[in-house]
Design a protein around this motif. Structure first.
Motif, PDB file in Angstrom:
ATOM      1  N   ALA A  39       0.852  -1.190   0.000  1.00 25.85           N
ATOM      2  CA  ALA A  39       0.000   0.000   0.000  1.00 25.85           C
ATOM      3  C   ALA A  39       0.890   1.244   0.000  1.00 25.85           C
ATOM      4  CB  ALA A  39      -0.911  -0.009   1.225  1.00 25.85           C
ATOM      5  N   PRO A  40       0.407   2.354  -0.559  1.00 24.60           N
ATOM      6  CA  PRO A  40       1.226   3.583  -0.611  1.00 24.60           C
ATOM      7  C   PRO A  40       1.769   4.004   0.751  1.00 24.60           C
ATOM      8  CG  PRO A  40      -0.703   3.828  -2.018  1.00 24.60           C
ATOM      9  CD  PRO A  40      -0.862   2.514  -1.302  1.00 24.60           C
ATOM     10  N   CYS A  41       1.028   3.755   1.831  1.00 23.42           N
ATOM     11  CA  CYS A  41       1.490   4.165   3.163  1.00 23.42           C
ATOM     12  C   CYS A  41       2.702   3.365   3.637  1.00 23.42           C
ATOM     13  CB  CYS A  41       0.351   4.033   4.183  1.00 23.42           C
ATOM     14  SG  CYS A  41      -0.230   2.337   4.398  1.00 23.42           S
ATOM     15  N   ASP A  42       2.976   2.230   2.995  1.00 23.12           N
ATOM     16  CA  ASP A  42       4.100   1.382   3.405  1.00 23.12           C
ATOM     17  C   ASP A  42       5.308   1.508   2.477  1.00 23.12           C
ATOM     18  OD1 ASP A  42       2.952   0.223   5.702  1.00 23.12           O
ATOM     19  OD2 ASP A  42       1.748  -1.122   4.454  1.00 23.12           O
ATOM     20  N   ALA A  43       5.260   2.444   1.527  1.00 24.50           N
ATOM     21  CA  ALA A  43       6.354   2.589   0.551  1.00 24.50           C
ATOM     22  C   ALA A  43       7.501   3.396   1.155  1.00 24.50           C
ATOM     23  CB  ALA A  43       5.827   3.241  -0.721  1.00 24.50           C
ATOM     24  N   GLU A 153       2.621  13.953   5.478  1.00 26.77           N
ATOM     25  CA  GLU A 153       2.541  13.667   4.043  1.00 26.77           C
ATOM     26  C   GLU A 153       2.314  12.174   3.759  1.00 26.77           C
ATOM     27  OE1 GLU A 153       5.957  15.096   2.005  1.00 26.77           O
ATOM     28  OE2 GLU A 153       5.681  17.176   2.652  1.00 26.77           O
ATOM     29  N   ARG A 154       2.558  11.354   4.758  1.00 26.76           N
ATOM     30  CA  ARG A 154       2.400   9.910   4.556  1.00 26.76           C
ATOM     31  C   ARG A 154       0.939   9.576   4.284  1.00 26.76           C
ATOM     32  NH1 ARG A 154       2.409   5.177   8.929  1.00 26.76           N
ATOM     33  NH2 ARG A 154       2.662   3.399   7.524  1.00 26.76           N
ATOM     34  N   PRO A 155       0.663   8.800   3.229  1.00 29.13           N
ATOM     35  CA  PRO A 155      -0.727   8.427   2.938  1.00 29.13           C
ATOM     36  C   PRO A 155      -1.345   7.664   4.107  1.00 29.13           C
ATOM     37  CG  PRO A 155       0.727   7.858   1.103  1.00 29.13           C
ATOM     38  CD  PRO A 155       1.604   8.249   2.243  1.00 29.13           C
ATOM     39  N   SER A 156      -2.647   7.811   4.290  1.00 32.10           N
ATOM     40  CA  SER A 156      -3.325   7.100   5.379  1.00 32.10           C
ATOM     41  C   SER A 156      -3.449   5.620   5.030  1.00 32.10           C
ATOM     42  CB  SER A 156      -4.708   7.693   5.621  1.00 32.10           C
ATOM     43  OG  SER A 156      -5.467   7.663   4.430  1.00 32.10           O
ATOM     44  N   ARG A 157      -3.623   4.797   6.054  1.00 31.45           N
ATOM     45  CA  ARG A 157      -3.785   3.359   5.823  1.00 31.45           C
ATOM     46  C   ARG A 157      -5.111   3.106   5.143  1.00 31.45           C
ATOM     47  NH1 ARG A 157      -0.143   0.141   7.580  1.00 31.45           N
ATOM     48  NH2 ARG A 157      -1.410  -1.715   7.499  1.00 31.45           N
ATOM     49  N   PRO A 158      -5.143   2.227   4.166  1.00 33.20           N
ATOM     50  CA  PRO A 158      -6.394   1.955   3.450  1.00 33.20           C
ATOM     51  C   PRO A 158      -7.415   1.271   4.348  1.00 33.20           C
ATOM     52  CG  PRO A 158      -4.668   0.440   2.738  1.00 33.20           C
ATOM     53  CD  PRO A 158      -4.021   1.450   3.634  1.00 33.20           C
TER      54      PRO A 158
END
Length: 614
Positions: A39-43, A153-158
């Motif tokens: 997921a984007p939040c884990d990149a 700035e980190r995306p939220s968890r899906p």
């Protein structure tokens, strides 16, 4: 591919490292579930390095930063890493592994830190030993330092919904799957199995999600004991149908409760289990995190094994195999329609299309077909030199205009409710060079040789890999990626434990009836062109005149249904047997997909031309 200036991010990370008394910080690509795609939040590795490939490992000291990746990504990493970074090209002579590089940084008692949720227990032990021998220390850091640098700035968890994968597509109830796991626990005299791989949990409970792009999985953990089946998931994600589906057979607990629960479960089980010498252990996958292992009590209380769920999932049942056959026919028709459209646009209409335009059109065509659930990975739509970047991802506004006078490589796949596809075709819409035709034909010969092989039960993909490379090797050529990977059933497009290639793990697990695996040799010339031909095949038992050692013999059933590129084939390099094989394949493609083009003369004409016999 743009470079990201990482100076500010690295400076902030180094400040945090000092605060946490860390001299070296490790940032793997994976999430807490060892997912390949995340997921984007884990990149986190992508954020700190600017490198967007799916495989890589970053290590940062107060003075240096290194990124390690494999041959699929050398070209891409060189283009994306800025001057702060040293690139370690894994597999090349005299290039240290990231573990060796890290151990070399610890002289003088330096401390190496890592988030224990994103490394496996086995990797943590091995690295700790290396670091200790060099005089350093290796420790778990409770909070992920990259997350702190990333901040708001980190995306939220899906938080996507979880749906049911019905029995008509799964072929086996989750109750029966759990019963099979319990038989394994009894056989191994174990207290329970802790599942952390997201695709294994989705498969076990016949559920699907969309927390990770292109992978129909959801963030969760699972524990199966002789008396309990527990799913750790945010309950708000479960649809009413999913809750009804699980019923009273599965206990639902919050996702975050897994670590405290495992500590309590382990303590209770070991206290109640009599003589210490006779104590049973919990099982975890050898891909489970160091944090999970620590929560259970470490090596004394845990046996790390190849996951019994992963092994079972890789052997498709008859319902799943039939689903694979059907979805590949629909997918093959979509690809043929796209290639016909693309050729018409570029050659006849002289249209200007970039690589993203092409990929978007292909997705829209796939979307018309029954049971389509989305793509199975980012479409690799690449023209000319970009085709030499093995995992190329075109993005506007930097995507190249598709050149009809150059090689075009399209590696793409889809998720259907009855199966997952992954197909690569390399095409040319003008006049290819003799070099391009020779290379393409050598790759095609390798693809055919692998697809036609018969082999005794017990053979591994490691042993078969040479068949796909032999014609390239004869000319002193090769490619820097595996030849085949397992594929899920409406699950991850890359699925273990089987595969075809030179990775050590491919020598550990034999191919078995019901496995679905890709066959994708290639050849790449940096800055010029790239070629890959990928078909999906299914392992089946085959008839042979003899059965040496009374062993069954196995072979492959092809399921990918779209033609090879006629313009790129040098027929003088093909044997008569190979021509016959291609002709039979093309006839099957035509017979199974032409019905989709009854009202589409453009695609039908293209299909007739491309499947005409040699």
């Amino acid at each position: 591919m743009e470079k990201v200036n990482t100076s500010e991010r690295l400076a902030e990370l180094r400040k945090l490292m000092k605060e946490h008394q860390i001299d070296v910080y490790m940032v793997p690509s994976e999430d807490s579930h060892q997912s390949e795609y995340i997921a984007p939040c884990d990149a986190r590795r992508e954020y700190i390095s600017g490198f967007t490939g799916s495989a890589g490992y970053a290590v940062i000291t107060q003075e240096k930063a290194a990124l390690s990746t494999d041959g699929r990504y050398f070209n891409q990493a060189e283009k994306q890493l800025d001057s702060n970074w040293e690139l370690l090209k894994q597999g090349l002579q005299d290039v240290p592994t990231i573990q060796e590089w890290t151990a070399d940084q610890v002289a003088g008692g330096k401390v190496v830190g890592v988030d224990p949720t994103v490394v496996t227990a086995g990797d943590a032990r091995k690295l700790a030993d290396k670091i200790k021998k060099k005089g350093g220390d290796y420790k778990a850091v409770g909070e992920n330092l990259i997350d702190l640098v990333w901040g708001k700035e980190r995306p939220s968890r899906p938080n996507e919904k979880v749906i049911v994968q019905p029995l008509q597509y799964s072929g086996k109830s989750f109750a029966d799957k759990i019963a099979d796991i319990r038989k394994e626990l009894e056989k191994k005299k174990s207290l329970g199995f802790v599942a952390s791989m997201l695709d294994e949990i989705a498969w076990l409970y016949n559920l699907r999600g969309s927390d990770i792009p292109y992978n129909p999985v959801f963030f969760s953990y699972a524990v199966v004991t002789p008396t309990q089946a527990i799913l750790y998931v945010d309950e708000s994600k479960l649809t009413p149908e999913a809750k009804d589906h699980l019923g009273d057979k599965v206990t639902i607990k919050p996702y975050e409760a897994i670590f405290n629960d495992l500590t309590a479960l382990s303590a209770e089980a070991f206290e109640a289990n009599g003589d210490p010498a006779e104590k049973k252990k919990f099982l975890t996958s050898n891909r489970a995190s160091w944090a999970l292992n620590k929560a259970l009590g470490g090596e004394e209380r845990v046996d790390e094994v190849r996951s019994p769920i992963g092994d079972a999932k890789a052997v498709k049942n008859e319902v799943e195999l039939e689903g694979m056959r059907k979805c590949h026919i629909r997918d093959g028709a979509a690809l043929s329609e796209y290639f016909a459209w693309l050729e018409d646009q570029l050659v006849n209409k002289k249209a200007t299309l970039d690589e993203v335009d092409g990929g978007d059109k292909l997705e829209s065509i796939r979307g018309k077909h029954d049971l389509f659930m989305g793509l199975s990975f980012d479409t690799i739509s690449s023209t000319g030199p970009n085709a030499a970047v093995i995992h190329y991802k075109p993005e506007k506004p930097l995507a190249s205009i598709i050149d009809p006078k150059a090689i075009y490589l399209c590696d793409s796949g889809a998720q259907y409710q009855d199966g997952t596809t992954d197909t690569t075709r390399t095409l040319h819409f003008g006049e290819p060079t003799e070099t391009e035709k020779t290379a393409y034909t050598l790759v095609l010969k390798g693809n055919i040789a692998l697809e036609r092989v018969k082999f005794p039960k017990g053979t591994t993909g490691f042993a078969l890999d040479v068949l796909a490379r032999q014609f390239l090797w004869a000319e002193g050529l090769d490619y820097r990626h595996g030849t085949g990977h397992g594929v899920g059933s409406f699950l991850n497009v890359h699925e273990g434990p089987i595969g075809i290639g030179t990775r050590v793990q491919y020598s550990e697990v034999s191919l078995a009836v019901g496995n679905v695996v890709s066959n994708e040799p290639g050849y790449y010339e940096d800055g010029k062109f790239g070629i890959r031909i990928e078909n999906m095949v299914m392992v089946q038992e085959v008839e042979t005149k003899h059965k040496f050692g009374d062993k069954p013999y196995l072979g492959f059933e092809r399921v990918t249904m779209t033609p090879h590129c006629r313009k790129l084939v040098d027929t003088s390099l093909l044997s008569e047997d190979e021509k016959t094989f291609i002709n039979e394949y093309h006839q099957e493609v035509f017979d199974k997909t032409s019905k989709f083009f009854e009202n589409d003369p453009l695609s039908l004409a293209w299909l007739k031309r491309e499947t005409a016999p040699y």
